[in-house]
Write an enzyme that holds these catalytic residues in place. Structure first.
Site: not given
Ligand SMILES: *Cc1c(COP(=O)(O)O)cnc(C)c1O
Length: 386
Positions: A178, A206, A237
């Protein structure tokens, strides 16, 4: 007891350049935002596909609220498990090509729940040193033997696995790191897990929605799958909403339903979020142009900052960290960029190792080529001044 001791600690934190400040966001999350009364172009979000304020997701959430109300009203095991939660779980499992899936309210809770349900006193958790804080907290809370290896050091991981006498072995890694943006070597990790009979838990916070030909995430990116994979991804996200899920073997999922404490002892997320997420999943699957644009923006950014004094970390993902070094310096650079209307977060210890404070630039399909050009130009100007 008074709070003066806390005030002294806070002052010391500030003196070391480690005090965090919250900005006030006065617009939806996007590339162009209104913050603390000013307009700015922002490179701070994990909204990699630009979906957080997409009108179709907003409409789906509103319709979900009309149909289901606002609150789930109960935990999943009592009467909070809505039809839309169920539908979303099936859609997510299919999307990541794994047999079964389970929703959690947040990624933090998913990690805590998964690891503590699967590992205990006689077991061992093997973890990359740069894993997300939630995975470290999960391993500590599980009471399993917690073995960390240097970032990406597969030989070190192999030595730890070979020496372990644990009943269960769980290897846990960020699929995309990250704060660094690099992708974990999943095929090699899987080989080690097979050789030493370990489970492989991947945190694809991610990668989900971004990596792979249709956004299926890190497994699609590498074209690998295995019954020993425990796949976890977050939905706040790239998916642009909130929550998280775990996918894998049906007995794994049923075990989590029965024993993951962060699944059981909490109110289910509002079903309207599941409605929004079903809309998001359709967009992720069908709008390849968003991933293509993101790839072009990443390429352009890398070319643009190649000559800067600050090294860019080796990342091909939307997370593009520029290493500045010291805490005071990174704060100064970040503030100078903000003065030019460009927001980039300064990431400092303990989130990253001491001496590696960095600008964590995150790109999004919400950005334009002009936004990236503005960022590069601002970085060049600030570099000249400092
Ligand atoms: C953001 C993040 C989480 C936590 O997810 P939330 O849904 O925000 O709680 C977990 N793991 C990684 C690697 C993350 O980046």
């Amino acid at each position: 007891m008074s709070f003066t001791e806390l005030a002294a600690d806070l002052a010391a934190l500030d003196a070391r350049g480690l005090k965090r400040q919250r900005r006030l966001l006065q617009s939806p999350q996007s590339a162009h935002v209104r913050v603390d009364g000013r307009e700015a172009v922002a490179f701070c979000s994990n909204d990699y596909l630009g979906l957080a304020a997409d009108p179709r997701l907003v409409a789906a959430a509103c319709e979900g609220a009309q149909r289901c109300g606002v609150g789930a009203g109960a935990s999943h095991l009592i009467l909070g498990h809505a039809a839309s939660h169920h539908e979303l779980e099936m859609a997510l499992a299919e999307f990541v090509a794994l047999p079964s899936a389970l929703l959690f309210s947040t990624g933090y809770m998913a990690n805590i729940g998964i690891v503590t349900a699967l590992a205990g006193r006689n077991d061992a958790v093997f973890a990359d040193k740069l894993n997300h804080a939630s995975l470290n907290d999960a391993a500590l809370l599980s009471r399993a033997d917690f073995k960390r290896y240097a970032h990406g050091d597969l030989a070190a991981l192999e030595r730890l696995l070979a020496a372990s006498k644990a009943r269960r072995k769980l290897v846990v890694v960020d699929a995309v790191f990250s704060m660094d943006g690099d992708i974990a070597p999943v095929p090699q990790l899987l080989q080690l897990c097979e050789r030493y009979d370990a489970w492989l838990m991947l945190d694809d916070a991610h990668g989900f929605g971004v990596l792979g030909a249709t956004g299926g995430g890190v497994l699609q990116h590498f074209g690998v799958t295995s019954p020993r994979i425990i796949y976890m991804a977050t939905l706040g996200k790239a998916a642009g909403v909130a929550g998280a899920f775990v996918a894998g073997n049906p007995d794994l999922i049923e075990t989590l339903v029965q024993s993951a404490r962060t699944y059981i002892y909490t109110t289910a997320t509002p079903p309207l979020l599941a409605h929004a997420l079903l809309a998001s999943l359709n967009i992720i699957r069908s709008e390849q142009g968003r991933r293509d644009l993101l790839a072009r923006l990443i390429a352009r950014f890398k070319v643009g900052v190649a000559g800067l004094r600050w090294p860019l970390m080796p990342s091909d993902t939307a997370i593009q960290p520029l290493v500045i070094g010291g805490n005071a310096e990174v704060l100064r650079v970040s503030a100078a960029l903000a003065a030019r209307g460009v927001l980039v977060p300064a990431i400092r210890p303990p989130t990253v190792p001491a001496g590696s404070a960095r600008l964590r630039i995150s790109l999004s399909a919400a950005h334009t080529q002009e936004d990236v050009a503005q960022l590069v130009e601002a970085l060049r100007e600030v570099e000249k001044e400092s």
